[in-house]
Design a protein around this motif. Sequence first.
Motif, short mmCIF file in Angstrom:
data_model
loop_
_atom_site.label_atom_id
_atom_site.label_comp_id
_atom_site.label_asym_id
_atom_site.label_seq_id
_atom_site.Cartn_x
_atom_site.Cartn_y
_atom_site.Cartn_z
N LEU A 6 43.31 22.98 34.62
CA LEU A 6 42.42 22.87 35.63
C LEU A 6 42.84 23.26 37.31
CD1 LEU A 6 41.99 19.22 34.97
CD2 LEU A 6 40.25 21.07 34.16
N LEU A 7 42.11 23.88 38.15
CA LEU A 7 42.54 23.30 39.19
C LEU A 7 41.62 22.53 40.53
CD1 LEU A 7 41.53 27.49 39.92
CD2 LEU A 7 43.86 26.95 39.73
N THR A 8 42.81 22.38 41.23
CA THR A 8 42.17 21.29 42.41
C THR A 8 41.32 21.84 43.97
OG1 THR A 8 44.35 20.11 41.42
CG2 THR A 8 43.10 19.62 43.09
N LEU A 15 46.08 34.51 47.70
CA LEU A 15 46.63 35.57 46.81
C LEU A 15 47.44 35.11 45.24
CD1 LEU A 15 46.53 38.74 46.20
CD2 LEU A 15 48.63 38.69 47.72
N GLY A 16 48.49 33.76 45.57
CA GLY A 16 49.00 33.22 44.87
C GLY A 16 48.16 32.02 43.58
N ASN A 17 47.07 32.73 44.17
CA ASN A 17 46.80 32.13 43.08
C ASN A 17 45.90 32.56 41.89
OD1 ASN A 17 45.76 29.46 45.30
ND2 ASN A 17 46.07 28.63 43.28
N LEU A 18 45.30 33.80 42.63
CA LEU A 18 44.82 34.53 41.91
C LEU A 18 46.40 35.79 41.13
CD1 LEU A 18 42.69 36.79 41.53
CD2 LEU A 18 43.78 38.50 42.91
N LEU A 19 47.29 35.86 41.38
CA LEU A 19 47.82 36.15 40.29
C LEU A 19 48.98 35.47 39.30
CD1 LEU A 19 49.24 38.81 43.09
CD2 LEU A 19 48.29 39.54 41.48
N GLY A 20 49.01 33.83 39.99
CA GLY A 20 50.11 33.52 39.32
C GLY A 20 48.81 32.30 38.44
N ALA A 21 47.86 32.29 38.63
CA ALA A 21 46.85 31.73 37.49
C ALA A 21 45.35 32.08 37.54
CB ALA A 21 46.68 30.03 38.68
N LEU A 22 44.95 32.28 38.13
CA LEU A 22 43.77 33.04 37.55
C LEU A 22 43.48 34.81 37.37
CD1 LEU A 22 42.07 33.21 40.75
CD2 LEU A 22 41.67 31.45 38.86
N GLY A 175 55.66 34.03 36.06
CA GLY A 175 54.89 34.16 36.18
C GLY A 175 55.28 34.80 37.94
N ALA A 176 54.93 36.20 38.57
CA ALA A 176 54.11 36.25 39.87
C ALA A 176 54.96 34.60 40.23
CB ALA A 176 52.76 37.17 40.28
N ARG A 177 55.05 34.89 41.31
CA ARG A 177 54.88 33.46 42.21
C ARG A 177 55.50 34.23 43.64
NH1 ARG A 177 59.29 29.55 44.05
NH2 ARG A 177 58.60 27.44 44.26
N VAL A 178 53.67 33.94 44.44
CA VAL A 178 54.00 34.45 45.45
C VAL A 178 54.25 33.89 46.57
CG1 VAL A 178 52.56 35.85 47.50
CG2 VAL A 178 51.72 35.79 45.05
N MET A 179 55.28 33.79 47.34
CA MET A 179 55.94 33.22 48.42
C MET A 179 54.82 33.21 49.95
SD MET A 179 58.14 31.96 46.30
CE MET A 179 58.96 31.48 47.66
N ARG A 186 59.18 29.42 50.88
CA ARG A 186 58.25 28.76 50.15
C ARG A 186 56.99 29.34 49.49
NH1 ARG A 186 56.20 26.05 55.80
NH2 ARG A 186 54.22 26.71 56.09
N LYS A 187 56.72 28.48 48.74
CA LYS A 187 55.31 29.29 48.11
C LYS A 187 54.01 29.12 49.02
CE LYS A 187 53.46 26.92 44.84
NZ LYS A 187 52.57 25.93 43.41
N MET A 188 53.44 30.19 48.40
CA MET A 188 52.47 30.44 49.18
C MET A 188 51.45 29.72 48.77
SD MET A 188 49.74 33.51 49.51
CE MET A 188 50.52 34.81 50.41
N SER A 189 50.31 28.54 49.72
CA SER A 189 49.81 27.43 49.12
C SER A 189 48.38 27.75 50.22
CB SER A 189 50.38 26.31 49.46
OG SER A 189 49.89 25.32 50.00
N LYS A 190 48.13 27.02 48.82
CA LYS A 190 46.33 26.91 49.47
C LYS A 190 45.81 26.31 50.66
CE LYS A 190 44.17 25.28 44.52
NZ LYS A 190 45.35 24.04 44.64
N SER A 191 46.78 24.92 50.63
CA SER A 191 46.53 23.85 51.78
C SER A 191 47.53 23.58 52.35
CB SER A 191 47.03 22.26 50.92
OG SER A 191 48.03 22.20 50.25
P1 AMP Z 1 47.89 25.05 42.87
O1 AMP Z 1 47.22 25.71 44.09
O2 AMP Z 1 49.53 24.32 43.19
O3 AMP Z 1 46.93 23.70 42.30
O4 AMP Z 1 48.00 25.59 41.73
C1 AMP Z 1 46.73 26.19 41.11
C2 AMP Z 1 47.73 27.34 39.91
O5 AMP Z 1 47.87 28.76 40.35
C3 AMP Z 1 48.32 27.30 39.65
O6 AMP Z 1 48.92 27.95 38.33
C4 AMP Z 1 49.86 27.68 40.37
O7 AMP Z 1 51.07 27.65 39.34
C5 AMP Z 1 49.09 28.92 41.03
N1 AMP Z 1 49.36 28.98 41.91
C6 AMP Z 1 49.84 28.27 42.66
N2 AMP Z 1 50.60 28.93 44.04
C7 AMP Z 1 51.19 30.27 44.07
C8 AMP Z 1 51.85 31.28 44.18
N3 AMP Z 1 51.83 31.02 45.63
N4 AMP Z 1 52.70 31.65 43.26
C9 AMP Z 1 52.02 31.96 41.92
N5 AMP Z 1 50.95 30.81 41.31
C10 AMP Z 1 50.50 30.60 41.96
#
Ligand code: AMP
Length: 314
Positions: A6-8, A15-22, A175-179, A186-191
Motif C-alpha cells: 500500500l502507498l499512502t 524518485l525514491g518511491n520509484l527506485l525503492g518501491a514502484l 534496496g535502493a535507498r534514495v537520499m 535523510r531519506k528523500m521523502s514525498k512529504s
Molecule cells: P513512503 O513514501 O515513505 O510512504 O514509502 C512508500 C514506499 O516507497 C515504501 O516502500 C518505501 O520503502 C519506498 N520509499 C520511500 N522513500 C524512499 C526512498 N527515499 N528511497 C527508497 N525507497 C523509498
Amino acid sequence: MTTLSLLTPSGRLTLGNLLGALRPMSERQDDAYYGLSDLHALTTPHDPALLRERVAEMATLMLAVGLDRATLFRQSRVPAHAELAYLLECTAYTGELNRMIQFKEKGRGVDSTRVSLFTYPVLMAADILLYRPSVVPVGADQRQHVELTRDLAIRFNNTYGPVFTVPEIATPPAGARVMDLAYPTRKMSKSADAAGSVFLLDPPDVVRRKVARAVTDSDTGPDAVRAGAAKPGVTNLLEILAACGGSAEGITTYGALKKAVTETVIAELEPIQKRYAELAADPAYVESVFAAGAARCREVTAPVLAAASAAIGL
Ligand code: AMP
C-alpha cells in the motif's frame, strides 16, 4: 504467492518511491494487490481537496509506471479494511499500541493527535490479514507494525478460532535507498519540502535545478567523485546514477557527475511522464481500472471478514 503493498497518498511520489518501491512492485505483478491507502492519509491533518488530487495523481502514476497487471485499488473502496480494523481493535490492547515507535515519535502526548494515528497499526494489520499473504516483506520502519499484525492474528485465532493466516516477516534485500539531495543524510521523502526531493512529475528544468543544487562535498581532489560514509551527497548521486542505468566511469568532477545524473534521471522520468500525460487525459479509464481492482478486492476479502465476524460472535 500473494504480494500486497500500500502507498499512502500523503505527498507526491518521488524518485525514491520509484527506485525503492514502484520498480520492484512492477517486477512482481502476479497475484499482487497494490493499493492506495487513502484511509491512512487521514491520520494526520489533511485537506480534502488536496487529498483527492494526490489520490488521482498517484493512481495515474501507478499505471504510468506499468503496474497494470496487478490488482490496483483504493483502500476506502474496499470497506472490509475498516470493518476488519474494528474487529481487530477489539482484539488489540492500548498498551501495545502505546509502545509503537512511530506513534511515540509522531503523536503520543499531543492533545490534538488524531485517534486514528493511534489505531493506524491496527488498520494496517487488517490491510494485511484480509489478503492472507504467507510472507510480508517489510523495511525496518514498519517491522514493529507487522509484528503487531502477527500478534493480533495469533491472539484472535487462539481466542475465537483459526481465522487468520499468520504471515511470516521477511526482510527484503536492502534496496535502493534514495537520499534527499539537499540533506543527504535523510531519506528523500514525498512529504518533505520540495528542494531535495525529485518528484516523478518534475519537468526536466526542475530536475536540472534540483540536481545542480544537490549537496556534494568540499573536497575537490582528483578522486573527489567516490562513494564513502564521509561523502553522503556524492554517494547518493552515484547511487541514483547507477540505479537509473547510468555510469560514472571517467567522471572526475562534481559538475560532470551532476550533469550525468541530470541527464540520466530526466531520461528515466521521460517515458513515465509521457504515459502519465496520456492517462491523465482519460481519468475515466484510470477510475475504471481502480474500480475493477476494488471489486476484485471486495470479492477476495469478503470470506475473511465473514469468518472473522462469525468467529467473534456477530
Ligand atoms: P513512503 O513514501 O515513505 O510512504 O514509502 C512508500 C514506499 O516507497 C515504501 O516502500 C518505501 O520503502 C519506498 N520509499 C520511500 N522513500 C524512499 C526512498 N527515499 N528511497 C527508497 N525507497 C523509498
